[in-house]
Write an enzyme that holds these catalytic residues in place. Structure first.
Site, mmCIF file in Angstrom:
data_model
loop_
_atom_site.group_PDB
_atom_site.id
_atom_site.type_symbol
_atom_site.label_atom_id
_atom_site.label_comp_id
_atom_site.label_asym_id
_atom_site.label_seq_id
_atom_site.Cartn_x
_atom_site.Cartn_y
_atom_site.Cartn_z
ATOM 1 N N SER A 132 46.118 44.729 33.793
ATOM 2 C CA SER A 132 46.263 43.847 32.633
ATOM 3 C C SER A 132 45.827 44.508 31.336
ATOM 4 O O SER A 132 46.460 44.327 30.293
ATOM 5 C CB SER A 132 45.450 42.563 32.853
ATOM 6 O OG SER A 132 45.890 41.889 34.006
ATOM 7 N N ASP A 140 41.462 44.894 43.812
ATOM 8 C CA ASP A 140 42.283 46.057 43.454
ATOM 9 C C ASP A 140 42.446 47.008 44.634
ATOM 10 O O ASP A 140 43.214 47.973 44.556
ATOM 11 C CB ASP A 140 41.654 46.800 42.273
ATOM 12 C CG ASP A 140 41.525 45.903 41.049
ATOM 13 O OD1 ASP A 140 42.458 45.118 40.811
ATOM 14 O OD2 ASP A 140 40.504 45.980 40.352
ATOM 15 N N ARG A 177 32.545 40.884 43.293
ATOM 16 C CA ARG A 177 32.936 40.951 41.888
ATOM 17 C C ARG A 177 33.287 39.600 41.260
ATOM 18 O O ARG A 177 33.068 39.400 40.062
ATOM 19 C CB ARG A 177 34.132 41.894 41.711
ATOM 20 C CG ARG A 177 35.347 41.501 42.533
ATOM 21 C CD ARG A 177 36.554 42.394 42.261
ATOM 22 N NE ARG A 177 37.194 42.042 41.009
ATOM 23 C CZ ARG A 177 38.215 42.721 40.491
ATOM 24 N NH1 ARG A 177 38.686 43.786 41.128
ATOM 25 N NH2 ARG A 177 38.769 42.337 39.361
ATOM 26 N N ARG A 229 36.851 49.605 32.313
ATOM 27 C CA ARG A 229 37.641 48.507 31.757
ATOM 28 C C ARG A 229 36.716 47.484 31.106
ATOM 29 O O ARG A 229 35.645 47.171 31.628
ATOM 30 C CB ARG A 229 38.484 47.854 32.852
ATOM 31 C CG ARG A 229 39.255 46.649 32.359
ATOM 32 C CD ARG A 229 40.328 46.217 33.320
ATOM 33 N NE ARG A 229 40.740 44.843 33.072
ATOM 34 C CZ ARG A 229 41.781 44.256 33.651
ATOM 35 N NH1 ARG A 229 42.516 44.931 34.500
ATOM 36 N NH2 ARG A 229 42.078 43.007 33.383
ATOM 37 N N ALA A 230 37.170 46.923 29.999
ATOM 38 C CA ALA A 230 36.277 46.153 29.139
ATOM 39 C C ALA A 230 36.057 44.713 29.557
ATOM 40 O O ALA A 230 34.923 44.212 29.507
ATOM 41 C CB ALA A 230 36.810 46.181 27.702
ATOM 42 N N ARG A 269 35.668 42.557 31.957
ATOM 43 C CA ARG A 269 34.649 42.006 32.857
ATOM 44 C C ARG A 269 33.269 42.656 32.676
ATOM 45 O O ARG A 269 32.380 42.479 33.508
ATOM 46 C CB ARG A 269 35.115 42.111 34.311
ATOM 47 C CG ARG A 269 36.323 41.218 34.607
ATOM 48 C CD ARG A 269 36.645 41.132 36.078
ATOM 49 N NE ARG A 269 37.827 40.328 36.336
ATOM 50 C CZ ARG A 269 37.845 39.000 36.466
ATOM 51 N NH1 ARG A 269 36.721 38.322 36.343
ATOM 52 N NH2 ARG A 269 38.976 38.355 36.710
ATOM 53 N N HIS A 289 47.534 45.016 41.407
ATOM 54 C CA HIS A 289 48.800 45.389 40.810
ATOM 55 C C HIS A 289 49.421 46.478 41.684
ATOM 56 O O HIS A 289 48.807 46.960 42.634
ATOM 57 C CB HIS A 289 48.587 45.922 39.394
ATOM 58 C CG HIS A 289 48.026 44.904 38.456
ATOM 59 N ND1 HIS A 289 48.813 44.104 37.678
ATOM 60 C CD2 HIS A 289 46.752 44.554 38.176
ATOM 61 C CE1 HIS A 289 48.070 43.316 36.941
ATOM 62 N NE2 HIS A 289 46.805 43.556 37.230
#
Length: 466
Positions: free
Chosen positions: A52, A142, A177, A255-256, A258, A408
């Site tokens: 995303s 993931d 998570r 990645r920002a 979370r 993904h």
């Protein structure tokens, strides 16, 4: 942008008009596939599935920027991050205090990667870290559910090897998570609080002597994503890795989305989202800066991608008003990531919009319309989370049974244009066969009657005479 020749004004498209056009033609049934993974969205290789963050960055930026995983790889390989001000800042605690590493334990490459954590451990000890505690979050989103046990065993082996070299290195806490630490967009602060209690206070509903034992036992009632928080204790029943004054802390996710909430809890002295009980004076740094507008965190190991002149900025300067909306846990995708990692939202409160951008589960729509009941044109981007592996084969567990894959994939995604307001002769062109998400920005600008900036990825449409 600083040059005297720069202008936000976009050149008018020679064939596509601006404004509220109407056409009696029906929507053409035309669509194409666009790349949404790998190099097309700024990741190291085409073996990396999209996600995303990188996808929406590419959609909004209109260009391909090196993204988190690639930036961290370059920094770790060259040693640049260990020359950064952020690393020098946390290094001051190495001699006498503890280095705490918090993040997702996974090789999924969406939020973090195991090999990057391993290299961080290696380089930290080479630079004088004498006491290390790892607070991990299990994945199962993931990567396949159940893979956590193998990741934890690998980490325990790595830390044991460091112990043999005289470094006091151990796992301190863990949890899933989606239940511990990694909430986003301020949806549920209780998730962050569970992590705070375990990581900082050393308090959790479950206590174990071994992290592998903890994950195996807790998986009896929950999958990897939702494991409850636990702490590792010594023979006296005391947590082995509470965060205290003077310690250094690194959140190693690149990645920002979370990491922003936990970054606020670790950095902001003025904080009212939950009772932290105590607020240790620590040296905190993120793997990257997670919010450029908030300058959060203020210290980081790797500089994030500097995305400027996003398509939304151009459209605003050319009097195209955009309303962006989504479900609560996705609103940052169509605002923060779309706007080049800036927190500002697109909504214009006048109630009249030239463009509506909607993110719904598994698809995204743009409308150029005065009202939903009479749309002029629409673009559809469907994000397929197929139950397939990186080669496109069905995902199987060890028993050979098909397992739902929540990540993904490497598959391209369909993009369609149509609607009663689409100008005659508009169709997808054939000379951009390798088009990806970054090509969508120029396409949208064209549909609004403008020519995209010359350094944007080329448009996916053309206008033919009919």
């Amino acid at each position: 942008m600083g040059s005297s020749g720069f202008t936000w004004k976009l050149e008018d498209h020679p064939k596509l008009p601006k404004g509220k056009i109407r056409s009696k033609m029906g929507a053409p049934e035309k669509w194409r596939l666009v790349k949404a993974h790998g190099k097309a969205v700024g990741l190291p290789t085409d073996d990396y599935m999209g996600n995303s963050e990188v996808g929406h960055n590419a959609l909004g930026a209109g260009r391909i920027y090196a993204q988190g995983a690639k930036l961290v790889d370059i920094a770790l390989e060259t040693g640049k991050n260990f020359e950064s001000e952020g690393f020098k800042y946390i290094k001051e605690s190495f001699e006498t205090r503890t280095l705490h590493l918090i993040g997702l334990l996974s090789d999924g490459g969406v939020h973090s990667r195991l090999d990057q954590l391993q290299l961080l451990l290696k380089c930290a000890t080479a630079n004088g870290a004498k006491r290390i505690r790892v607070h991990f979050l299990t994945d199962g989103r993931d990567v396949l559910d159940g893979s956590s046990v193998g990741f934890v065993q690998t980490l325990e082996n790595d830390l044991a090897a460091l112990c043999e070299k005289g470094v006091d290195a151990h796992i301190a806490s863990g949890g899933g998570r989606m239940h511990v630490t990694m909430d986003r967009y301020e949806n549920d602060w209780d998730i962050v609080k569970r992590g705070w209690d375990a990581q900082v206070l050393g308090e959790a509903p479950y206590k174990f002597k071994s992290a592998v034992e903890a994950v195996k036992e807790l998986r009896g009632n929950a999958n990897d994503q939702f494991l409850p928080p636990f702490v590792i204790t010594n023979d006296d029943g005391k947590a082995v890795g509470s965060i205290v004054d003077g310690d250094a802390v690194v959140t190693f996710n690149f990645r920002a989305d979370r990491m922003v909430m936990v970054a606020k809890a670790l950095e902001y002295e003025d904080f009212d989202k939950f009772d932290r009980v105590r607020f240790p004076k620590i040296r905190y740094a993120g793997m990257l800066q997670y919010d450029g507008e908030l300058k959060l965190p203020s210290h980081y190991l790797v500089s994030p991608p500097e995305i400027e002149r996003a398509s939304g900025e151009y459209l605003v300067h050319n009097s195209v008003r955009t309303f962006a909306c989504s479900e609560t846990v996705k609103f940052g995708h169509v605002t923060f990531f779309w706007n080049g990692n800036r927190s500002g939202q697109d909504a214009i409160l006048s109630g009249k919009f030239d463009q509506v951008r909607v993110n719904l589960p598994n698809f995204m729509i743009w409308w150029d319309k005065p009202a939903i009941s009479r749309q002029q044109l629409w673009l559809l981007r469907l994000l397929m989370r197929l139950s397939r592996d990186k080669k496109g084969n069905p995902a199987l567990d060890k028993s050979g049974k098909t397992q739902i894959l929540t990540s993904h994939t490497l598959q391209p995604v369909p993009l369609a244009i149509g609607g009663p307001g689409l100008a005659p002769g508009v169709r997808f062109c054939s000379d951009v066969p390798e088009g990806g998400l970054a090509n969508v920005a120029a396409t949208v600008m064209n549909l609004h009657g403008f020519v995209a900036p010359s350094d944007y990825e080329p448009t996916l449409i053309e206008v033919v005479d009919i």
